[in-house]
Design an enzyme around this catalytic site. Structure first.
Site, short mmCIF file in Angstrom:
data_model
loop_
_atom_site.label_atom_id
_atom_site.label_comp_id
_atom_site.label_asym_id
_atom_site.label_seq_id
_atom_site.Cartn_x
_atom_site.Cartn_y
_atom_site.Cartn_z
N LYS A 1 1.40 -12.24 3.36
CA LYS A 1 1.87 -11.44 4.49
C LYS A 1 1.09 -10.13 4.50
O LYS A 1 1.44 -9.17 3.82
CB LYS A 1 3.37 -11.16 4.42
CG LYS A 1 3.89 -10.78 5.79
CD LYS A 1 5.04 -9.83 5.80
CE LYS A 1 4.67 -8.44 5.46
NZ LYS A 1 3.77 -7.79 6.44
N PRO A 2 0.00 -10.13 5.26
CA PRO A 2 -0.74 -8.86 5.38
C PRO A 2 0.06 -7.89 6.24
O PRO A 2 1.07 -8.26 6.83
CB PRO A 2 -2.04 -9.28 6.08
CG PRO A 2 -1.72 -10.55 6.79
CD PRO A 2 -0.58 -11.20 6.07
N SER B 21 4.35 0.61 -0.57
CA SER B 21 5.07 1.83 -0.93
C SER B 21 6.05 1.57 -2.09
O SER B 21 6.51 0.45 -2.31
CB SER B 21 5.86 2.32 0.28
OG SER B 21 6.79 1.33 0.68
N GLU C 91 3.75 12.12 -2.49
CA GLU C 91 2.47 11.47 -2.20
C GLU C 91 2.14 11.81 -0.75
O GLU C 91 2.93 11.50 0.15
CB GLU C 91 2.59 9.95 -2.39
CG GLU C 91 1.29 9.24 -2.10
CD GLU C 91 1.38 7.71 -2.25
OE1 GLU C 91 2.46 7.15 -1.99
OE2 GLU C 91 0.37 7.11 -2.62
N CYS D 54 -4.05 4.87 -2.57
CA CYS D 54 -3.08 5.18 -3.64
C CYS D 54 -3.75 5.83 -4.84
O CYS D 54 -3.08 6.52 -5.61
CB CYS D 54 -2.28 3.94 -4.02
SG CYS D 54 -3.30 2.51 -4.26
N GLU E 175 1.85 -2.95 -6.98
CA GLU E 175 0.90 -1.84 -6.90
C GLU E 175 1.47 -0.85 -5.90
O GLU E 175 1.41 -1.08 -4.69
CB GLU E 175 -0.48 -2.33 -6.40
CG GLU E 175 -1.22 -3.23 -7.36
CD GLU E 175 -1.55 -2.57 -8.68
OE1 GLU E 175 -1.49 -1.32 -8.78
OE2 GLU E 175 -1.86 -3.30 -9.62
N LEU E 176 2.06 0.24 -6.39
CA LEU E 176 2.82 1.12 -5.50
C LEU E 176 2.09 2.44 -5.27
O LEU E 176 0.87 2.47 -5.26
CB LEU E 176 4.23 1.31 -6.09
CG LEU E 176 4.94 -0.01 -6.45
CD1 LEU E 176 6.28 0.24 -7.10
CD2 LEU E 176 5.12 -0.90 -5.22
N ASN F 100 -3.86 -0.02 4.26
CA ASN F 100 -4.92 0.98 4.00
C ASN F 100 -6.26 0.35 3.65
O ASN F 100 -7.31 0.93 3.95
CB ASN F 100 -4.46 2.00 2.96
CG ASN F 100 -4.11 1.39 1.64
OD1 ASN F 100 -3.80 0.21 1.56
ND2 ASN F 100 -4.16 2.18 0.59
#
Ligand code: ADP
Length: 476
Positions: free
Chosen positions: A171-172, A225, A379, A280, A246-247, A148
């Protein structure tokens, strides 16, 4: 063809697998990606482990010089690299430029903050003893990031880790690797030594699993996620891999009846739909006081229906496509479930007839919602603005807290007492009062509850990549 970056070289994946990179606005293949798996990740970890010996011994001043040069490179090349981001993510060009500016700022800020990882001297209870605390880089870190924010997500974590003296295996997202590769270019041109930063893409589960089971990798920083966050938590026990997560989020917005309704509705239409709601911290559940509910709903609907949707390269476009067909389907599914609950679709929620190619979705405002609605309980990560009405302050706060998530929350009021009362009761890591962007490079960003653990940005973000050590000397 885009390759893996290991030990200072662009190399093909060991198994010679490939995958397509798709432009979400056209559904066309932009490029081929060399797709790695566990073996490529292992090679990257080995390279990072070797490089750690020397990188961790550099001074923060030496590291800062490289990070600041990288920041300057990003600023000088903003026009070109922003175009890559539009192509891979679909977001409008001005948003892509804004994101690269923040990415550059992160590198500059962490270059300076790395110099301030002060320890402390502790007075002891014995005259012959001295104690101090120092911070040292944690080692090789794995950094897995989501699509995102193709530049901001990796920049935030890479900058902090490199400033701390760690070496990195990144790892993008396979959906948006071009921006990460542009970041690599910036750092290489700035003089980053070989092996300090490595980038692998391909089979995400296999790469993640290698990170979890390889003893040379000490920590994983993950943005993505809650589903994958849980997989990492389960796997981390194998080698005691440390985690920062960071979810997801499901941010409530409390709007009281003393606000300028029209002005707020206007900025809401921008804030909620930034990056198509694929954020997020995106404001998601709008609890509006009953005295102004009708007025706010009408004004928001009018502004949202004026938003321009199209290719991110087209001037004046507010919303590009969603990232994938799957993402759009998941949002459409929530909209149709809300319809079945008798929610009122005030505008949008459909595929625009004039934009059949690309993963576009008409931004929606949906009213008449109950707390049990799918739009409150999930979400959304898409361009939908759900409206709820409230009457009682404590009831609104209870509903705002009624979610497994705890990342961002927002309050709009001119009443000081109300804002303090609500902000202290909201169970979220971030509270914005009368603003949509409460977080910043210099402030801690982190979630409560299922939204994650640990922090990014700010000085907290630096210490996520450092170990604390107590050194005590006796017999003096
Ligand atoms: P999103 O839905 O926001 O893409 P994901 O959690 O699916 O969130 O993806 C975030 C990042 O996690 C991406 O880089 C993705 O490739 C990676 N990923 C997906 N599955 C796994 C896994 N099993 N282990 C490690 N990383 C994963």
């Amino acid at each position: 063809m885009k390759q893996q970056f290991i030990n200072g070289e662009w190399v093909a994946a060991i198994d010679k697998q490939e995958m397509d990179l798709i432009d979400p606005a056209t559904e066309k293949v932009i490029d081929k990606l060399s797709a790695g798996n566990a073996g490529d990740c292992r090679a990257a970890i080995d390279a990072a482990h070797k490089a750690f010996a020397s990188w961790s011994k550099t001074t923060p001043y030496q590291r800062a010089e490289i990070l600041k040069k990288a920041a300057n490179y990003l600023r000088e090349n903003l026009e070109i690299i922003a175009r890559d981001m539009v192509m891979e993510s679909g977001k409008p060009l001005p948003e892509a430029k804004g994101e690269w500016t923040v990415a550059a700022n992160l590198f500059e800020w962490y270059a300076e903050e790395g110099k301030r990882s002060y320890g402390r001297i502790i007075p002891t209870n014995r005259p012959d003893k001295r104690s101090s605390v120092i911070y040292q880089p944690i080692g090789v870190v794995g950094i897995i990031t989501a699509w995102n924010f193709p530049a901001y997500n990796p920049a935030r974590a890479w900058a902090a880790a490199l400033a701390a003296g760690c070496t990195v295996v990144a790892k993008p997202s396979e959906e948006t690797p071009l921006s990460a590769f542009n970041l690599v270019d910036a750092l290489v041109k700035a003089g980053l030594p070989n092996g300090v930063l490595n980038v692998v893409i391909g089979d995400a589960a296999a790469i993640g699993d290698e990170m979890l089971s390889n003893c040379l990798l000490k920590k994983i920083s993950f943005t993505g996620s809650t589903r994958v966050g849980k997989i990492l938590m389960d796997g981390a026990s194998r080698t005691h891999t440390k985690l920062s997560l960071e979810l997801g989020g499901n941010a409530p917005v409390l709007i009281f009846d003393d606000v300028d309704v029209d002005a707020l509705a206007k900025v809401t239409a921008i804030a909620r739909f930034r990056n198509n709601g694929q954020v997020c911290t995106s404001p998601q559940r709008f609890y509006v006081h009953k005295n102004i509910y009708e007025q706010f709903a009408e004004a928001a609907t009018a502004y949202v229906s004026q938003l321009k949707i199209g290719n991110g390269f087209t001037e004046g476009v507010n919303l590009g496509p969603l990232i994938t067909k799957k993402q759009r389907e998941s949002v459409l599914d929530l909209v149709s479930k809300a319809q079945a609950e008798n929610a009122e679709i005030m505008t949008g929620g459909n595929i625009p007839p004039h934009l059949q190619q690309g993963y576009f979705l008409q931004p929606a405002v949906i009213g008449n919602l109950q707390q049990t609605s799918v739009l409150a309980q999930n979400e959304i990560f898409g361009p939908v603005l759900p409206l709820f009405v409230f009457d009682d302050l404590d009831d609104a706060i209870a509903k705002a807290n009624d979610t497994e998530y705890g990342l961002a929350s927002y309050i709009f009021t001119n009443n000081l007492k109300t804002s303090i009362y609500a902000s202290e009761r909201l169970e979220f890591g971030i509270v914005g009062i009368n603003e949509w962007a409460p977080h910043g490079t210099e402030s801690p960003f982190g979630g409560w509850k299922s939204s994650g653990q640990g922090h990014e940005s700010g000085s907290e973000g630096l210490y996520e990549y450092m170990e604390k050590k107590l050194i005590s000397t006796g017999g003096l």
